[in-house]
Motif scaffolding. Structure first.
Motif, PDB file in Angstrom:
ATOM      1  N   GLU A  68       0.830  -1.215   0.000  1.00 22.79           N
ATOM      2  CA  GLU A  68       0.000   0.000   0.000  1.00 22.79           C
ATOM      3  C   GLU A  68       0.863   1.264   0.000  1.00 22.79           C
ATOM      4  N   ARG A  69       1.979   1.192  -0.704  1.00 22.47           N
ATOM      5  CA  ARG A  69       2.907   2.322  -0.672  1.00 22.47           C
ATOM      6  C   ARG A  69       2.371   3.545  -1.407  1.00 22.47           C
ATOM      7  N   ASN A  70       1.516   3.360  -2.398  1.00 22.46           N
ATOM      8  CA  ASN A  70       1.034   4.482  -3.206  1.00 22.46           C
ATOM      9  C   ASN A  70      -0.414   4.859  -2.937  1.00 22.46           C
ATOM     10  N   LYS A  71      -1.105   4.139  -2.080  1.00 27.33           N
ATOM     11  CA  LYS A  71      -2.526   4.422  -1.857  1.00 27.33           C
ATOM     12  C   LYS A  71      -2.882   4.552  -0.379  1.00 27.33           C
ATOM     13  N   ARG A  72      -1.888   4.827   0.437  1.00 24.82           N
ATOM     14  CA  ARG A  72      -2.146   4.966   1.859  1.00 24.82           C
ATOM     15  C   ARG A  72      -2.562   6.401   2.177  1.00 24.82           C
ATOM     16  N   PRO A  73      -3.752   6.620   2.765  1.00 26.80           N
ATOM     17  CA  PRO A  73      -4.169   7.991   3.105  1.00 26.80           C
ATOM     18  C   PRO A  73      -3.382   8.532   4.293  1.00 26.80           C
ATOM     19  N   LYS A  74      -3.612   9.795   4.578  1.00 23.54           N
ATOM     20  CA  LYS A  74      -2.907  10.452   5.671  1.00 23.54           C
ATOM     21  C   LYS A  74      -3.351   9.869   7.004  1.00 23.54           C
ATOM     22  N   LEU A  75      -2.387   9.627   7.873  1.00 22.91           N
ATOM     23  CA  LEU A  75      -2.664   9.071   9.192  1.00 22.91           C
ATOM     24  C   LEU A  75      -3.086  10.187  10.137  1.00 22.91           C
ATOM     25  N   THR A  76      -4.286  10.093  10.682  1.00 22.99           N
ATOM     26  CA  THR A  76      -4.822  11.110  11.578  1.00 22.99           C
ATOM     27  C   THR A  76      -4.809  10.593  13.018  1.00 22.99           C
ATOM     28  N   TRP A  77      -5.004  11.527  13.951  1.00 23.17           N
ATOM     29  CA  TRP A  77      -5.046  11.145  15.353  1.00 23.17           C
ATOM     30  C   TRP A  77      -6.254  10.260  15.656  1.00 23.17           C
ATOM     31  N   MET A  78      -7.348  10.465  14.943  1.00 23.14           N
ATOM     32  CA  MET A  78      -8.518   9.620  15.133  1.00 23.14           C
ATOM     33  C   MET A  78      -8.210   8.175  14.758  1.00 23.14           C
ATOM     34  N   VAL A  79      -7.495   7.973  13.656  1.00 21.50           N
ATOM     35  CA  VAL A  79      -7.121   6.622  13.235  1.00 21.50           C
ATOM     36  C   VAL A  79      -6.158   6.006  14.239  1.00 21.50           C
ATOM     37  N   ILE A  80      -5.219   6.790  14.758  1.00 18.88           N
ATOM     38  CA  ILE A  80      -4.275   6.275  15.760  1.00 18.88           C
ATOM     39  C   ILE A  80      -5.003   5.836  17.026  1.00 18.88           C
ATOM     40  N   TRP A  81      -5.973   6.658  17.470  1.00 20.49           N
ATOM     41  CA  TRP A  81      -6.731   6.310  18.671  1.00 20.49           C
ATOM     42  C   TRP A  81      -7.575   5.058  18.439  1.00 20.49           C
ATOM     43  N   GLN A  82      -8.221   4.968  17.280  1.00 18.26           N
ATOM     44  CA  GLN A  82      -9.013   3.783  16.965  1.00 18.26           C
ATOM     45  C   GLN A  82      -8.135   2.539  16.864  1.00 18.26           C
ATOM     46  N   SER A  83      -6.929   2.685  16.330  1.00 20.83           N
ATOM     47  CA  SER A  83      -6.011   1.554  16.240  1.00 20.83           C
ATOM     48  C   SER A  83      -5.551   1.104  17.627  1.00 20.83           C
ATOM     49  N   PHE A  84      -5.283   2.069  18.516  1.00 24.27           N
ATOM     50  CA  PHE A  84      -4.906   1.732  19.891  1.00 24.27           C
ATOM     51  C   PHE A  84      -6.034   0.987  20.590  1.00 24.27           C
ATOM     52  N   LEU A  85      -7.268   1.480  20.427  1.00 24.75           N
ATOM     53  CA  LEU A  85      -8.424   0.818  21.040  1.00 24.75           C
ATOM     54  C   LEU A  85      -8.641  -0.562  20.434  1.00 24.75           C
ATOM     55  N   SER A  86      -8.463  -0.667  19.133  1.00 25.21           N
ATOM     56  CA  SER A  86      -8.607  -1.950  18.459  1.00 25.21           C
ATOM     57  C   SER A  86      -7.550  -2.945  18.928  1.00 25.21           C
ATOM     58  N   ALA A  87      -6.315  -2.468  19.127  1.00 24.42           N
ATOM     59  CA  ALA A  87      -5.236  -3.339  19.612  1.00 24.42           C
ATOM     60  C   ALA A  87      -5.523  -3.840  21.021  1.00 24.42           C
ATOM     61  N   MET A  88      -6.118  -2.999  21.833  1.00 29.21           N
ATOM     62  CA  MET A  88      -6.412  -3.398  23.208  1.00 29.21           C
ATOM     63  C   MET A  88      -7.573  -4.398  23.251  1.00 29.21           C
ATOM     64  N   LEU A  89      -8.632  -4.134  22.463  1.00 26.78           N
ATOM     65  CA  LEU A  89      -9.809  -4.993  22.505  1.00 26.78           C
ATOM     66  C   LEU A  89      -9.566  -6.318  21.795  1.00 26.78           C
ATOM     67  N   GLY A  90      -9.085  -6.255  20.552  1.00 28.37           N
ATOM     68  CA  GLY A  90      -8.899  -7.465  19.769  1.00 28.37           C
ATOM     69  C   GLY A  90      -7.540  -8.100  19.904  1.00 28.37           C
ATOM     70  N   GLY A  91      -6.621  -7.438  20.615  1.00 27.62           N
ATOM     71  CA  GLY A  91      -5.273  -7.944  20.756  1.00 27.62           C
ATOM     72  C   GLY A  91      -4.928  -8.328  22.177  1.00 27.62           C
ATOM     73  N   SER A  92      -4.459  -7.380  22.956  1.00 27.91           N
ATOM     74  CA  SER A  92      -3.886  -7.685  24.264  1.00 27.91           C
ATOM     75  C   SER A  92      -4.916  -8.227  25.254  1.00 27.91           C
ATOM     76  N   VAL A  93      -6.038  -7.526  25.442  1.00 27.25           N
ATOM     77  CA  VAL A  93      -7.024  -7.966  26.436  1.00 27.25           C
ATOM     78  C   VAL A  93      -7.691  -9.264  26.003  1.00 27.25           C
ATOM     79  N   PHE A  94      -8.133  -9.312  24.754  1.00 23.54           N
ATOM     80  CA  PHE A  94      -8.813 -10.521  24.268  1.00 23.54           C
ATOM     81  C   PHE A  94      -7.905 -11.743  24.344  1.00 23.54           C
ATOM     82  N   GLN A  95      -6.666 -11.637  23.857  1.00 26.89           N
ATOM     83  CA  GLN A  95      -5.779 -12.783  23.825  1.00 26.89           C
ATOM     84  C   GLN A  95      -5.429 -13.278  25.224  1.00 26.89           C
ATOM     85  N   ASN A  96      -5.157 -12.362  26.152  1.00 25.73           N
ATOM     86  CA  ASN A  96      -4.761 -12.792  27.490  1.00 25.73           C
ATOM     87  C   ASN A  96      -5.916 -13.425  28.255  1.00 25.73           C
ATOM     88  N   LEU A  97      -7.123 -12.911  28.066  1.00 32.07           N
ATOM     89  CA  LEU A  97      -8.275 -13.541  28.710  1.00 32.07           C
ATOM     90  C   LEU A  97      -8.607 -14.881  28.068  1.00 32.07           C
TER      91      LEU A  97
END
Length: 409
Positions: A68-97
């Motif tokens: 996706e080197r030529n079609k990646r949109p600009k990274l916004t703070w909203m996307v970063i926050w959603q990615s952090f929340l997604s990592a916590m819900l679907g990644g760290s918390v979900f996997q450890n439980l």
């Protein structure tokens, strides 16, 4: 011949999300079996989860940067926050439980409980008013009945053990120590309740993760890059968590054993590849389509549990799993029926869709004497509009072809 090949290609293209989800469930089943084998080997699964996300990040970041080197949109703070929340819900918390439930119960039990994801997704959508109950319709009754059936199956799975149904002793010793747990030896009532609670919380996190993924797909429609960002954040979260709770550095060592096989397979395929598959399928078909494939993983893990892990399949596990799966598909059937009955035509200003809708179709023809051709019709003449548009497109193609011939001459 060319027409039949085109039809076959169209069929395969339409089945692509289904094929990918089947492959994804097989990958998940293998990963769960490897987790259970690592737990029997005395590994700290929390550290393996952290390694899993580190391996996945090392795999996904170069892939995302290249694809996706030529079609990646600009990274916004909203996307970063959603990615952090997604990592916590679907990644760290979900996997450890989830691994907590896997250790204290069995692979079949913890996998069967994941079928509640769709039910919890529906209940959360009701709470956030993203879904309507529609109790007066058949679809609404089906959704409620499916939810109740799934919850009843979860209670049977947790509280009732029953007699042994299947137990095949294949005498496999995949971790070379001859001391496997039977997978149900620790299945006391206290452990089952603890495992059920951990599974319910992890399922709730996973259901929330599906909805967050749908939001990320709207603002950042790059499945590889969004998966790489989420996996990197999940790796950081799990690594910090493990550094705080595990100070035995022997648990961090990876040799040529089941631990290395676990984290490499789970990191590259079960996390990096599967998260991309899920992100792509959620964007194409929605969260409910993805969660509909969870029962397939139960069948795979149940077979692997009896053949490889020497687990015993009890009557309660079978009845509870079947009840949860039946409830899942009743819920999905009601949801599909509701989607079919939704109005497809736009509403008028008065909100009455039974009134005729005036549609203005503007067609431009290059090289024609008239630049604009407008057709005004009601909703009963949509077929005429389609035929008119097709003929106009053919006329445009002929006009452009004549112009190209004149230019060549």
């Amino acid at each position: 011949m060319a027409l039949s090949m085109k039809k076959i290609c169209n069929i395969v293209h339409g089945l692509k999300p289904t094929i990918l989800m089947v492959i994804g469930q097989i990958i998940l089943g293998v990963s769960i079996v490897l987790y259970k084998l690592a737990a029997d080997d005395g590994s700290d699964l929390r550290i393996l989860v952290a390694y899993r996300f580190l391996f996945a990040a090392a795999f996904m970041i170069p892939v995302a940067l290249y694809v996706e080197r030529n079609k990646r949109p600009k990274l916004t703070w909203m996307v970063i926050w959603q990615s952090f929340l997604s990592a916590m819900l679907g990644g760290s918390v979900f996997q450890n439980l989830y691994i907590l439930s896997l250790v204290v119960t069995s692979a079949t039990f913890s996998t069967a409980m994941t079928n509640l994801v769709t039910v919890v997704t529906f209940l959360l959508a009701l709470c956030f008013r993203l879904e309507k109950l529609n109790w007066d319709k058949t679809s609404g009754k089906a959704k409620v009945m499916g939810t109740l059936l799934s919850l009843a199956g979860a209670m049977v799975l947790t509280l009732y053990k029953g007699p042994d149904i299947v137990r095949w002793n294949t005498h496999l010793d995949l971790v070379n120590h001859g001391n496997h747990h039977s997978g149900h030896a620790g299945g006391t009532r206290t452990n089952m309740v603890l495992g059920a609670c951990a599974s319910l919380v992890s399922v709730t996190c996973y259901a929330l993760w599906f909805n967050v993924q749908a939001k990320i797909a709207e603002h950042y429609p790059c499945p590889y890059s969004s998966s790489a960002l989420m996996i990197t954040m999940a790796a950081i979260q799990c690594l910090l968590y493990c550094l705080c709770i595990q100070r035995d550095w022997s648990q961090w060592k990876l040799g040529w054993n089941i631990r290395l096989l676990n984290v490499s397979f789970a990191g590259v395929l079960s996390t990096g590849g599967l998260f991309t598959i899920v992100a792509w399928c959620v964007r194409m078909r929605g969260p409910l389509f993805v969660s509909a494939f969870n029962p397939l993983m139960v069948v795979i893990v149940a077979l692997a549990g009896t053949l490889i892990l020497n687990e015993t399949l009890h009557l309660g596990s079978m009845l509870g799993g079947i009840t949860i799966i039946c409830g899942l598909y009743v819920l999905l059937w009601g949801k599909a029926m509701e989607e079919k009955t939704k109005p497809q035509l736009p509403e008028t200003s008065s909100g009455d869709i039974s009134k005729p809708v005036n549609i203005v179709l503007t067609l431009s023809s290059a090289g024609a004497s008239e630049n604009d051709k407008s057709v005004v019709c009601s909703k009963n003449t949509l077929d005429a509009i389609t035929a008119h548009g097709a003929s106009a497109a053919v006329a445009n193609a002929h006009a452009e072809s004549d112009e190209m011939r004149s230019v060549e001459k």
